[in-house]
Write a protein that holds these residues in place. Structure first.
Motif, short mmCIF file in Angstrom:
data_model
loop_
_atom_site.label_atom_id
_atom_site.label_comp_id
_atom_site.label_asym_id
_atom_site.label_seq_id
_atom_site.Cartn_x
_atom_site.Cartn_y
_atom_site.Cartn_z
N ASP A 136 0.86 -1.18 0.00
CA ASP A 136 0.00 0.00 0.00
C ASP A 136 0.89 1.23 0.00
O ASP A 136 1.98 1.21 0.60
CB ASP A 136 -0.93 0.02 1.22
N ARG A 137 0.45 2.27 -0.70
CA ARG A 137 1.25 3.50 -0.76
C ARG A 137 1.21 4.26 0.55
O ARG A 137 2.07 5.10 0.82
CB ARG A 137 0.77 4.39 -1.89
N ASN A 138 0.21 3.98 1.38
CA ASN A 138 0.05 4.66 2.66
C ASN A 138 0.39 3.70 3.79
O ASN A 138 -0.33 2.74 4.04
CB ASN A 138 -1.39 5.17 2.80
N ALA A 139 1.49 3.96 4.49
CA ALA A 139 1.94 3.06 5.55
C ALA A 139 0.91 2.94 6.68
O ALA A 139 0.81 1.90 7.33
CB ALA A 139 3.28 3.54 6.11
N ASP A 140 0.13 3.99 6.91
CA ASP A 140 -0.87 3.94 7.98
C ASP A 140 -1.95 2.90 7.70
O ASP A 140 -2.61 2.41 8.63
CB ASP A 140 -1.52 5.32 8.15
N ALA A 141 -2.13 2.55 6.43
CA ALA A 141 -3.18 1.59 6.07
C ALA A 141 -2.89 0.21 6.63
O ALA A 141 -3.82 -0.59 6.82
CB ALA A 141 -3.32 1.51 4.55
N PHE A 142 -1.63 -0.09 6.91
CA PHE A 142 -1.29 -1.43 7.40
C PHE A 142 -1.89 -1.70 8.78
O PHE A 142 -1.95 -2.86 9.21
CB PHE A 142 0.22 -1.61 7.43
N ALA A 143 -2.32 -0.65 9.48
CA ALA A 143 -2.98 -0.85 10.77
C ALA A 143 -4.27 -1.64 10.61
O ALA A 143 -4.74 -2.28 11.57
CB ALA A 143 -3.26 0.51 11.42
N ASN A 144 -4.85 -1.62 9.40
CA ASN A 144 -6.07 -2.37 9.15
C ASN A 144 -5.87 -3.88 9.27
O ASN A 144 -6.83 -4.63 9.40
CB ASN A 144 -6.61 -2.05 7.75
#
Length: 221
Positions: free
Chosen positions: A31-39
């Motif tokens: 994912d281009r957004n590292a914060d998305a990995f929290a999902n």
């Protein structure tokens, strides 16, 4: 299925990644957004790579050179299409699946031969089903049916000849044998109900989604 790359870590991508990981696959999420990995949650056992899913360097970091399946499930049709094209054409990934939002784009996907899932509900389950059904080679999906090609596994049978009649396998598993080719390539045919199949024959089979698991003992890995 051993190595899977999931591109997109929103609701669908994170759910799919966890389903695959729980099923025993090695999963890498891009994912281009590292914060998305929290999902993904704390129990996710796979790996993550920040970057664009169609970027060659990013895909190499994610292990595309040993990848069996790429699932492009971002919220953007053009991104998913690019991921599928790069994965299949540049890296030769055997099976690519793209999420499709706009049905107006379906013709382009079909012309390019890209396996896809439409709609916004139960997308993760649909993609998961396609990946799991990728025993041998997944050819296409027709509503609730999957068209598969694989080498027939009869090694578990007790008889010495390891053969089975088409009528027997169709009756017991509610499937349809569309065509077959002998394991040595000596002959191919559209079968009748009395046709005999041998261990190692290549078969083209139409099977319902929900019956794939019970039928899987016939599929050589």
């Amino acid at each position: 299925m051993d190595n899977v790359i999931v591109v997109g870590c929103g609701r669908v991508g994170s759910q799919l990644a966890n389903m695959l990981s729980d099923n025993g696959s090695n999963v890498c999420v891009i994912d281009r957004n590292a914060d998305a990995f929290a999902n993904l949650g704390r129990n996710f056992n796979g790996s993550t790579v920040q970057g664009l899913g169609f970027d060659e360097e990013t895909l190499v970091k994610a292990g595309v050179e040993e990848c069996d399946v790429i699932a492009a499930v971002t919220q953007f049709d053009n991104t998913n299409l690019m991921v599928a094209e790069v994965g299949s054409r540049l890296f030769g990934v055997p099976h690519v699946i793209a999420r499709l939002y706009n049905p107006d784009h379906e013709r382009a996907y079909m012309q390019l031969g890209i396996d896809h899932v439409c709609g916004t509900s139960l997308v993760a389950e649909d993609v998961f089903s396609k990946i799991i059904s990728g025993h041998g080679a997944h050819i296409d999906t027709f509503g609730e049916f999957e068209l598969l090609r694989f080498s027939l596994d009869l090694s578990w049978r007790d008889d010495d000849h390891r053969t089975i009649r088409v009528s027997e396998i169709e009756r017991d598993h509610d499937i349809r044998i569309v065509a077959f080719e002998r394991g040595d390539g000596s002959a191919s045919s559209i079968p009748t109900r009395d046709s005999i199949l041998y261990h190692g024959d290549s078969v083209l089979v139409c099977v319902r989604h929900e019956l794939i698991e019970s039928f899987s003992r016939y599929i050589q890995d």
